[in-house]
Design an enzyme around this catalytic site. Structure first.
Site, PDB file in Angstrom:
ATOM      1  N   ASP A 236       0.877  -1.154   0.000  1.00  0.00           N
ATOM      2  CA  ASP A 236       0.000   0.000   0.000  1.00  0.00           C
ATOM      3  C   ASP A 236       0.927   1.221   0.000  1.00  0.00           C
ATOM      4  OD1 ASP A 236      -2.068   1.774   0.046  1.00  0.00           O
ATOM      5  OD2 ASP A 236      -3.124   0.856   1.718  1.00  0.00           O
TER       6      ASP A 236
HETATM    7  C1  BGC Z   1      -4.877   3.485   0.021  1.00  0.00           C
HETATM    8  C2  BGC Z   1      -5.010   2.548  -1.159  1.00  0.00           C
HETATM    9  C3  BGC Z   1      -4.816   3.315  -2.442  1.00  0.00           C
HETATM   10  C4  BGC Z   1      -3.454   4.017  -2.400  1.00  0.00           C
HETATM   11  C5  BGC Z   1      -3.168   4.839  -3.646  1.00  0.00           C
HETATM   12  C6  BGC Z   1      -3.576   4.269  -0.016  1.00  0.00           C
HETATM   13  O1  BGC Z   1      -3.529   5.202   1.004  1.00  0.00           O
HETATM   14  O2  BGC Z   1      -4.949   2.762   1.219  1.00  0.00           O
HETATM   15  O3  BGC Z   1      -6.260   1.928  -1.154  1.00  0.00           O
HETATM   16  O4  BGC Z   1      -4.909   2.458  -3.531  1.00  0.00           O
HETATM   17  O5  BGC Z   1      -3.414   4.891  -1.276  1.00  0.00           O
HETATM   18  O6  BGC Z   1      -3.993   5.933  -3.707  1.00  0.00           O
END
Ligand code: BGC
Length: 759
Positions: A236
């Site tokens: 993530d």
């Molecule tokens: C989120 C993800 C997301 C990523 C990119 C993260 O903070 O938890 O779900 O895909 O950011 O935006």
């Protein structure tokens, strides 16, 4: 051990790379791209959020990825898609999103989110499917299949046990092994086995003390070796920790990429002998295989942009209509053409239709119910002001006045945008109090009252008994207004079913005492008892049960049959049931199949969803619905064998229209072929030893003899009270087998020998 396959092409490319080039590929180039290796013709690949629309940022990426994104269509959120219980539509959604990715040169879509809804207040629940892993897994698998049918990589997230926003980046989720596999990993397992996503995103949090991005057990032993995942793991955004540990654990790509710190750290780790270069090679192979697979476009998409946009909106509408849940209806809906209707509430004009955070879509055009109903006899009163609650009293008075000349009042209620977001959790499940007051006051006027809800997660409804109908649109995307109006006037018959239980109050929820945990470190103490599994076992009343949803027509179920009444856990059994539309409207029904163990040595939910099918029926039409059940439908996860296990015994197959509306049941006997290991020791209770056939044969006669002698020796059987006999028998059964020696009946060596024979 799972065999790993890499394409010859990827292996050859990797063999030509320097360590620096390999290391560079394992961390992003910027917020949304991988790095390129121009010398070898490897381009940067773009990935974007998802999952309920394409969130492709315009212009140069910023450090937080929070700049404006392209205008596009926002589809219903995952909370709504799951309520459709419609795998065909979930697949179509995935495919349409992927077609847009192709048009926009995006190679990977960061979704779907399939974390379990452990608590109704998790801020991101609108992005997740369900409290039930079977439903979440099947919907996710269909969505991924759709995305990948266009050679766009899907990326199910957030792996794993990331079920709250509070301290989501640092918290430690403590989850026991059975609960983990049965509940929190099961949907990921399904999506891997059914649809083999090209990527999976590991979450920020720790699981049982180890960050997921460094968790070799989870990323390699479970995800790859046990589930058979062949794609690459991406962190993530910002979840990457120490590079050597991360790559070793099974992380292939760290996102986002800023500078070359990660790259340098990998090179250093290899040079210092901390990280084997062969491990780096494997990671690069996995990454390249998946990314280069996205280079192959299927057929060229010749549809014009305008026609494509139209088709996207149509799909958004179809999904919104298919997933709306009619929670209550006292014969007021569908509305009559001639009825004079008052729409009350800001959301009739400015609907709430999506959540906040990384999934937020820059909608091209959002329909509202007031415009959509302009050819009908509809008037309007704002009723409340989400930005300025102090206007509540005046707006309520106005609404009451406006209601004087109408036949039906339709109140558009729900959670304001700042209640549901990535990054924080709700603190309760209440609607804003101004809305509760408005609904209660309008409902007391003696007119027919309908409430249309806009919410990404359950809310309490203190006024439920005084309104005539509740239509739950959830967060239903750009087509919210059009879809609501089609359903209110009966152009579309609602067919959604709740993908999560609506509790009466938050404190009823099983995670209540352990959410969000001390300093954001939740202990999943409720175990496998999530959602309906808990409420049913506790026989606890709920506001609306899992799987509940009404229709304008009625369905009758009959002729429930199974292909065999007795099977082993290696067989499958077919179940069929006839569903008959006995009403006046055409409609769709979600036929739900649950399995219940009649008895079990393990602590098990009363029943669990193991199949569902959505069928469309014209008035008077009957269709046969069939299901195939295999071992997993009867199994629970047994920690002694670290696997799913079927106990031999009788089970009940239940078929119905919701978890609390079971129409027919049929028994089936299942013989489990796996014997649990018998590692009996001197300290094992006698009762446990009697459960295996060898133990029974050897120990039962001894126990019978002891009991007999004991009874004969008692001059007054009730000298220790009426329960004395039972107490004595129980005491014997509960004693460790060593007690046969302590009580002088055998020597320790003799007991030991007995055990050797049994084990
Ligand atoms: C989120 C993800 C997301 C990523 C990119 C993260 O903070 O938890 O779900 O895909 O950011 O935006």
């Amino acid at each position: 051990m799972q065999k790993r396959r890499y394409s010859v092409k990827a292996s050859k490319l990797v063999s030509k790379m320097t360590l620096q080039e390999k290391a560079s590929l394992l961390s992003g180039g910027d917020f949304w791209h991988t790095k390129a290796v121009e010398r070898l013709g490897i381009k940067p690949y773009m990935m974007c959020d998802g999952p309920n629309g394409l969130r492709k940022q315009v212009g140069e990426p910023d450090h937080l990825g929070s700049r404006e994104s392209i205008k596009t269509v926002c589809y219903p959120g995952a909370c709504a898609v799951a309520s459709g219980f419609n795998v065909e539509l979930a697949e179509k959604l995935g495919q349409t999103l992927a077609k847009e990715c192709r048009r926009e040169e995006v190679s990977m879509l960061l979704g779907p989110g399939l974390n379990m809804k452990r608590s109704p207040v998790c801020g991101r629940n609108f992005e997740y499917y369900s409290e039930d892993p079977y439903l979440a897994g099947k919907i996710a698998a269909a969505y991924v299949k759709g995305v990948q049918s266009e050679n766009v990589a899907a990326c199910p997230k957030h792996f794993a046990a990331n079920n709250q926003e509070y301290r989501r980046m640092s918290g430690n989720s403590t989850v026991d092994e059975r609960t983990l596999f049965e509940i929190y990993l099961s949907a990921f397992e399904t999506v891997v086995r059914d649809s083999q996503p090209k990527s999976i995103m590991c979450s920020y949090n720790m699981l049982n003390g180890t960050f997921l991005s460094e968790n070799r057990y989870m990323l390699t032993e479970v995800l790859r070796d046990k589930f058979g995942f062949e794609g690459f793991v991406v962190t993530d955004w910002g979840a990457g920790k120490g590079p050597a540990k991360g790559v070793e654990a099974g992380v292939d790509l760290v996102m986002p990429g800023e500078g070359d710190d990660h790259e340098k750290a990998i090179i250093k780790a290899v040079e210092d002998g901390e990280l084997d270069e062969a491990v780096v090679d494997k990671a690069v192979c996995r990454l390249l295989d998946a990314l280069m697979w996205t280079d192959k476009a299927p057929e060229e998409d010749k549809v014009s942009s305008a026609a494509f946009r139209k088709a996207q909106y149509q799909l958004a509408k179809e999904l919104a209509e298919d997933s709306a849940v009619l929670l209550k209806n006292n014969r007021v809906l569908p509305l009559k053409k001639e009825s004079r209707v008052l729409f009350v509430g800001e959301f009739a004009k400015n609907p709430r239709y999506q959540g906040s955070g990384s999934s937020h879509i820059n909608s091209a055009s959002v329909s509202n119910a007031l415009d959509a109903a302009k050819t009908r006899k509809v008037s309007f009163a704002p009723g409340y002001d989400t930005k300025d609650p102090s206007k509540g009293y005046i707006l309520r008075e106005e609404a009451i006045k406006a209601a004087e000349d109408v036949d039906v009042i339709v109140i558009f209620a729900g959670l304001p945008g700042d209640y549901e977001s990535e990054g924080f959790d709700r603190t309760d499940i209440n609607l804003p109090s101004e809305q509760n007051k408005l609904i209660a006051e309008l409902a007391s006027l003696g007119k027919k009252t309908v409430v249309v809800m806009h919410n990404g997660a359950p809310v309490s409804m203190p006024w439920i008994d005084s309104v005539d109908a509740v239509l739950d649109m959830q967060l239903s995307g750009d087509a919210v207004g059009d879809a609501t109006v089609s359903i209110l006037w009966g152009d579309v018959n609602p067919s959604g079913k709740l993908a999560e239980t609506y509790p009466i109050k938050l404190s009823d929820n099983p995670s209540f005492l352990n959410f969000p945990g001390d300093r954001g470190n939740p202990v999943y103490a409720e175990g496998v008892y999530i959602g309906y599994r808990y409420y049913e076992k506790k026989r606890m009343p709920v506001l609306f049960p899992f799987g509940h949803g009404l229709s304008y027509t009625e369905f009758e179920y009959s002729n429930l049959k199974i292909s065999k009444s007795s099977i082993t856990d290696q067989d499958t059994v077919k179940v069929s049931v006839d569903v008959w539309n006995i009403g006046r409207y055409a409609g769709k029904e979600v036929v739900q199949l649950y399995v219940s163990p009649n008895e079990s040595r393990a602590s098990r939910p009363l029943k669990e969803l193991k199949g569902f099918k959505k069928v469309e029926l014209a008035p008077g039409e009957t269709k046969k619905v069939t299901f195939t059940l295999d071992k997993r439908a009867f199994a629970y996860y047994n920690v002694d064998i670290h696997d799913f296990f079927v106990e031999s015994g009788d089970y009940t197959i239940m078929v119905g229209a919701s978890s609390s509306d079971i129409r027919h049941t049929v028994p089936v006997h299942v013989e489990g072929i796996v014997e649990l290991p018998r590692n009996f020791t001197l300290f094992t209770p006698i009762a446990d030893i009697l459960e295996c056939s060898a133990g029974k044969k050897i120990v039962k006669p001894i126990i019978d003899e002891i009991m007999k002698k004991h009874r004969e020796s008692m001059d007054n059987p009730e000298a220790m009270g009426a329960g004395a006999d039972k107490m004595f028998e129980n005491m014997i059964l509960e004693m460790p087998i060593l007690s046969l020696a302590s009580f002088g009946m055998f020597t320790t060596e003799e007991v030991q020998k007995m055990l050797e024979k049994i084990n």
